[in-house]
Design an enzyme around this catalytic site. Structure first.
Site, PDB file in Angstrom:
ATOM      1  CD  GLU A 194     -20.349  32.378  -1.015  1.00 33.50           C
ATOM      2  OE1 GLU A 194     -19.969  33.020  -1.978  1.00 33.50           O
ATOM      3  OE2 GLU A 194     -20.763  32.913   0.029  1.00 33.50           O
ATOM      4  CG  HIS A 218     -18.844  35.958   0.714  1.00 31.64           C
ATOM      5  ND1 HIS A 218     -20.002  35.629   0.066  1.00 31.64           N
ATOM      6  CD2 HIS A 218     -18.790  37.327   0.635  1.00 31.64           C
ATOM      7  CE1 HIS A 218     -20.616  36.709  -0.368  1.00 31.64           C
ATOM      8  NE2 HIS A 218     -19.893  37.757  -0.033  1.00 31.64           N
ATOM      9  NE  ARG A 276     -24.040  38.146  -3.423  1.00 30.86           N
ATOM     10  CZ  ARG A 276     -23.401  39.084  -2.717  1.00 30.86           C
ATOM     11  NH1 ARG A 276     -22.080  39.178  -2.749  1.00 30.86           N
ATOM     12  NH2 ARG A 276     -24.069  39.919  -1.948  1.00 30.86           N
TER      13      ARG A 276
HETATM   14  C1  8YV Z   1     -21.215  40.257   2.655  1.00 29.52           C
HETATM   15  C2  8YV Z   1     -21.122  40.989   0.373  1.00 29.52           C
HETATM   16  O1  8YV Z   1     -22.197  41.106   3.027  1.00 29.52           O
HETATM   17  O2  8YV Z   1     -21.921  43.151   0.777  1.00 29.52           O
HETATM   18  C3  8YV Z   1     -21.979  42.151   0.069  1.00 29.52           C
HETATM   19  O3  8YV Z   1     -22.760  42.068  -0.894  1.00 29.52           O
HETATM   20  O4  8YV Z   1     -21.062  40.068  -0.353  1.00 29.52           O
HETATM   21  C4  8YV Z   1     -20.356  40.961   1.648  1.00 29.52           C
HETATM   22  O5  8YV Z   1     -19.978  42.216   2.074  1.00 29.52           O
HETATM   23  C5  8YV Z   1     -20.495  39.892   3.859  1.00 29.52           C
HETATM   24  O6  8YV Z   1     -19.610  38.922   3.512  1.00 29.52           O
HETATM   25  C6  8YV Z   1     -21.418  39.385   4.951  1.00 29.52           C
HETATM   26  O7  8YV Z   1     -22.079  38.224   4.547  1.00 29.52           O
END
Ligand code: 8YV
Length: 335
Positions: free
Chosen positions: A269, A287, A240
């Site tokens: 972001e 991302h 993150r």
């Molecule tokens: C996002 C992610 O879900 O699963 C997570 O925690 O960071 C990614 O898989 C994906 O980019 C959709 O926003």
């Protein structure tokens, strides 16, 4: 009005998968990606029994206060730092995530980033596309090898473990740091040894971040931690934004105190720190570590299954496959 509970889906997903909800719910799916302000989000949630949301939707007490029928918020992600879990639990609302279905795709992408940064792939491509390739010097574009080097992993959950299992193919040693060390059988399977955080920072030639964002992990890699790393090291963040202090990272990269970085996630972001954008020794992506056809479909299916199950429908009726706050289930039996 059909009398069926309503489900709101905050972003476009896969209609054939969402169709599984339709016999039991009145489904409204947003046709395009939208940034919902808190009041708009609260208005969307207000009439719903369930919501399937993405990381952009930040949901806490204020957003659910006017949604008396809301029983589940199914996150389209494994991470759930966008949800205020104590607030949802207090309101008797189940939160669910998409645990496990994305591990392998995210691990693959982590290696793509790591190797891309080590071999300077994106900078070389920019150079080629800009028409600079008239001759390539024997000593141009020299990168870093992985074999014989140490891969450090900060955060050794299922994704960290999937990353570690791939390291043998690249001839790397694996070390990790986690809140607690893993059972010996998993350490053996991943060929990974536990180190304390300072030792991990000091020993890693490639350091991958795979920790969830919490109050504890915010800026887990800041100026002080970067100063403990080898100047030849490469940092990879697939966890993150916010786990890394992006300003401190840009300074370290710009001043040659770190060889390179590869980042799929950023603080604030979709804003990216301008100092990162100006550097050539950082690979950047928007991302997308889980973004494969199979995995995004599997994530959608899991969110749908969580909703169906909570309402006593579908293959997991009564047992949502990936609850984040299962104590809510104990309090509120399935219908
Ligand atoms: C996002 C992610 O879900 O699963 C997570 O925690 O960071 C990614 O898989 C994906 O980019 C959709 O926003």
């Amino acid at each position: 009005m059909t009398g069926k509970p309503r489900v709101w889906i905050s972003r476009p997903t896969f209609p054939d998968i969402v169709a599984r909800l339709e016999p039991y719910f009145e489904v409204t799916a947003e046709p395009e990606e939208t940034a919902f302000m808190p009041a708009a989000l609260a208005a969307k949630l207000a009439p719903c029994g369930a919501a399937i949301v993405g990381l952009k939707e930040r949901i806490g007490a204020a957003e659910v206060a006017g949604a008396p029928a809301l029983r589940i918020v199914a996150n389209l992600a494994v991470g759930y730092d966008n949800l205020d879990i104590p607030a949802l639990t207090a309101a008797g609302i189940l939160a669910s995530n998409t645990a496990d279905v994305l591990n392998e795709s995210v691990a693959d992408y982590t290696w793509a980033l790591l190797l891309g940064a080590a071999r300077r792939m994106d900078a070389a491509e920019r150079w080629l596309r800009a028409g600079h390739w008239h001759a390539t010097g024997f000593k141009a574009w020299l990168g870093l090898d992985t074999r014989g080097r140490t891969l450090g992993i900060l955060g050794m959950g299922r994704i960290g473990q999937a990353i570690a299992r791939r390291a043998a193919g690249f001839g790397m040693r694996v070390a990790y740091h986690n809140r607690s060390s893993l059972p010996a059988a998993i350490e053996a399977e991943c060929a990974a040894r536990y180190l304390d955080k300072p030792a991990l920072l000091a020993e890693s030639d490639f350091l991958v971040l795979a920790v969830p964002l919490t109050a504890e992990s915010r800026h887990a890699i800041g100026a002080a931690e970067l100063a403990q790393m080898k100047p030849t090291a490469v940092l990879v963040n697939i966890a993150r934004g916010g786990v890394v202090d992006d300003a401190a990272l840009a300074a370290a990269l710009g001043e040659g105190r770190l060889a390179a970085a590869a980042l799929d996630v950023f603080e604030g972001e979709p804003h990216v720190h301008p100092a990162l954008l100006a550097l050539d020794n950082v690979v950047l992506s928007p991302h997308i570590a889980s973004a494969t056809w199979d995995t995004r479909r599997a994530m959608t299916a899991m969110a749908v299954d969580n909703v169906l199950a909570l309402f006593g429908r579908g293959p997991h009726a009564g047992r949502p496959p990936s609850p984040v706050n299962p104590e809510v289930l104990a309090r509120r039996p399935a219908p």
